[in-house]
Design a protein around this motif. Structure first.
Motif, PDB file in Angstrom:
ATOM      1  N   ARG A  18       0.773  -1.329   0.193  1.00 26.72           N
ATOM      2  CA  ARG A  18       0.188   0.164  -0.022  1.00 26.72           C
ATOM      3  C   ARG A  18       0.869   1.340   0.096  1.00 26.72           C
ATOM      4  NH1 ARG A  18      -5.544   0.889   2.099  1.00 26.72           N
ATOM      5  NH2 ARG A  18      -5.310  -1.201   3.509  1.00 26.72           N
ATOM      6  N   ALA A  19       2.052   1.408   0.597  1.00 22.60           N
ATOM      7  CA  ALA A  19       2.844   2.408   0.846  1.00 22.60           C
ATOM      8  C   ALA A  19       3.449   2.646  -0.878  1.00 22.60           C
ATOM      9  CB  ALA A  19       3.972   2.190   1.955  1.00 22.60           C
ATOM     10  N   HIS A  20       3.338   1.582  -1.470  1.00 15.66           N
ATOM     11  CA  HIS A  20       4.116   1.906  -2.754  1.00 15.66           C
ATOM     12  C   HIS A  20       2.878   2.334  -3.916  1.00 15.66           C
ATOM     13  CE1 HIS A  20       8.427   0.974  -1.982  1.00 15.66           C
ATOM     14  NE2 HIS A  20       7.822  -0.211  -1.332  1.00 15.66           N
ATOM     15  N   LEU A  21       1.856   2.234  -3.470  1.00 22.62           N
ATOM     16  CA  LEU A  21       0.670   2.452  -4.577  1.00 22.62           C
ATOM     17  C   LEU A  21       0.500   3.807  -4.861  1.00 22.62           C
ATOM     18  CD1 LEU A  21      -2.063  -0.198  -3.274  1.00 22.62           C
ATOM     19  CD2 LEU A  21      -0.429  -0.078  -5.400  1.00 22.62           C
ATOM     20  N   ALA A  22       0.534   4.421  -6.045  1.00 28.89           N
ATOM     21  CA  ALA A  22       0.175   5.746  -6.520  1.00 28.89           C
ATOM     22  C   ALA A  22      -1.135   5.932  -6.998  1.00 28.89           C
ATOM     23  CB  ALA A  22       1.161   5.940  -7.469  1.00 28.89           C
ATOM     24  N   ILE A  23      -2.282   4.754  -6.912  1.00 31.51           N
ATOM     25  CA  ILE A  23      -3.449   5.044  -7.376  1.00 31.51           C
ATOM     26  C   ILE A  23      -4.319   4.520  -6.256  1.00 31.51           C
ATOM     27  CG2 ILE A  23      -2.670   4.496  -9.894  1.00 31.51           C
ATOM     28  CD1 ILE A  23      -3.690   1.710  -9.312  1.00 31.51           C
ATOM     29  N   GLY A 295      15.351  -6.913   2.836  1.00 35.78           N
ATOM     30  CA  GLY A 295      15.490  -6.628   1.325  1.00 35.78           C
ATOM     31  C   GLY A 295      14.457  -7.517   0.542  1.00 35.78           C
ATOM     32  N   MET A 296      14.148  -8.609   1.072  1.00 35.21           N
ATOM     33  CA  MET A 296      12.896  -9.401   0.291  1.00 35.21           C
ATOM     34  C   MET A 296      11.713  -8.921   0.257  1.00 35.21           C
ATOM     35  SD  MET A 296      10.304 -11.593   0.970  1.00 35.21           S
ATOM     36  CE  MET A 296      10.562 -12.288   2.561  1.00 35.21           C
ATOM     37  N   LEU A 297      11.379  -8.418   1.693  1.00 32.50           N
ATOM     38  CA  LEU A 297      10.172  -7.706   1.548  1.00 32.50           C
ATOM     39  C   LEU A 297       9.967  -6.607   0.993  1.00 32.50           C
ATOM     40  CD1 LEU A 297       9.795  -8.159   5.594  1.00 32.50           C
ATOM     41  CD2 LEU A 297       8.265  -9.369   3.881  1.00 32.50           C
ATOM     42  N   GLU A 298      10.942  -5.767   1.033  1.00 30.14           N
ATOM     43  CA  GLU A 298      10.864  -4.494   0.176  1.00 30.14           C
ATOM     44  C   GLU A 298      10.781  -4.654  -1.314  1.00 30.14           C
ATOM     45  OE1 GLU A 298      10.400  -0.461  -0.496  1.00 30.14           O
ATOM     46  OE2 GLU A 298      10.194  -1.497   1.385  1.00 30.14           O
ATOM     47  N   ALA A 299      11.627  -5.731  -1.925  1.00 28.58           N
ATOM     48  CA  ALA A 299      11.460  -5.960  -3.247  1.00 28.58           C
ATOM     49  C   ALA A 299      10.299  -6.569  -3.701  1.00 28.58           C
ATOM     50  CB  ALA A 299      12.524  -7.189  -3.407  1.00 28.58           C
ATOM     51  N   ARG A 300       9.688  -7.457  -3.091  1.00 31.00           N
ATOM     52  CA  ARG A 300       8.456  -7.808  -3.236  1.00 31.00           C
ATOM     53  C   ARG A 300       7.221  -7.069  -3.250  1.00 31.00           C
ATOM     54  NH1 ARG A 300       8.514 -14.054  -1.093  1.00 31.00           N
ATOM     55  NH2 ARG A 300      10.548 -14.733  -2.174  1.00 31.00           N
ATOM     56  N   ALA A 301       7.265  -6.080  -2.195  1.00 31.89           N
ATOM     57  CA  ALA A 301       6.123  -5.065  -1.963  1.00 31.89           C
ATOM     58  C   ALA A 301       6.284  -4.095  -3.211  1.00 31.89           C
ATOM     59  CB  ALA A 301       6.375  -4.244  -0.567  1.00 31.89           C
TER      60      ALA A 301
END
Length: 325
Positions: A18-23, A295-301
């Motif tokens: 959700r933190a990476h969503l721009a819509i 690193g894994m969590l951020e890459a996948r998110a």
């Protein structure tokens, strides 16, 4: 856009995605059974499992996004027509580091040494009036066998070479990799030779019908009695009863196991296998955490959010899994 997250692992990624969503997106979070009744309104489903019940309930589903690499719990025949399937990686660095750490921890027996020293017992050459232990072996000069030379296998090989290990690897499609820096790279037909050569054997294969039960009593019997097996892929690639016997009877020296034959289905203690691996002194057990890194969590998110954006634009997702022929 309505995005559904099904199951414990997917739910743990929801806030990061959700933190990476721009819509704007409506987000639904539930377990794998509870999500079924919500699927008629979902455009994207983030889940490790996809069942016929999920497929039958889907009305407008455009993407099934697996928040991991494995597809062994995805019933691809249940995907509605026109629904894309994608997976996610980002775990190769964390898992490669885990394997190196597992080899060091098992070889040097850090856990036992720590426990003994906390009791004032010096299990070392510094003890007075006691026979010193045998010197520890070094990773340098040893052979690491890698079954599955994909993203994880390649990340592991780079790190193993930094420890001056000789790397022997196999993968299904040898042409997809370069053998540069390896002592050996071959196809599945080289399995027996890898088993005979390896001082440490790392399993990094996907679980498929071809790899399920790949290592049984015969294959484990080919390994050196001093060899250590490390499984960070799927437990079912190794026959459970055969592995337990090999460890209990010291057919192989030991194992580092991060993937299991039984997983919790509710709160409270859960032993990880039908066989009592937890009673064996020559096994290092961890609860499927080798890839659980920042690193894994951020890459996948980041990837999941990008694929949601792509679906909103009508574009195919990254890491698209082709339809089976």
């Amino acid at each position: 856009m309505k995005v559904a997250f099904a199951g414990t692992f997917a739910a743990r990624l929801e806030e990061r995605v959700r933190a990476h969503l721009a819509i704007p997106c409506d987000v639904i979070v539930d377990d794998e059974k509870g999500i079924v009744s919500r699927l008629p309104e979902a455009d994207v489903l983030v889940t490790l499992a996809f069942t016929r019940e999920m497929g039958a309930a889907s009305r407008r589903l455009k993407l099934v996004q697996v928040p991991g690499a494995g597809l062994d719990r995805i019933d691809r025949s249940a995907l509605p027509a026109g629904t894309w399937l994608a997976n996610a990686y980002g775990h190769d660095v964390g898992i490669a580091e885990y394997v190196i750490g597992g080899m060091l921890a098992w070889t040097r027996n850090f856990g036992r040494l720590d426990a003994r020293l906390r009791q004032g017992d010096w299990e070392s050459q510094w003890a007075i009036g006691a026979t010193p232990p045998a010197p520890w072996p070094e990773l340098a000069g040893k052979t690491l066998g890698i079954l599955g030379y994909g993203r994880i296998g390649q990340a592991l090989a780079r790190r193993a070479r930094a420890f001056d290990m000789a790397v022997w690897a196999i993968r299904r499609d040898v042409a997809r990799s370069t053998s540069e820096g390896l002592a050996f790279l071959g196809g599945p037909e080289a399995l027996d030779e890898i088993l005979r050569q390896a001082d440490y054997l790392a399993i990094t294969l996907s679980l498929t019908e071809a790899t399920r039960g790949l290592l049984g009593e015969r294959e484990l019997g080919l390994m050196k009695p001093t060899a250590v097996l490390i499984n960070i892929a799927r437990a079912e690639i190794v026959d459970e009863a055969a592995l337990y016997r090999a460890l209990a009877q010291r057919t192989i020296a030991g194992a580092v196991l991060d993937v299991w034959y039984r997983y919790p289905t509710g709160p409270g203690p859960t032993f990880p296998g039908r066989q009592p691996f937890h009673e064996l002194p020559n096994v290092l057990l961890t609860p499927h955490v080798s890839g659980w890194t920042e690193g894994m969590l951020e890459a996948r998110a980041t990837l999941i959010a990008e694929n949601i954006h792509r679906i909103a634009r009508g574009e195919p997702p990254m890491n698209l899994i082709p339809s089976p022929q």
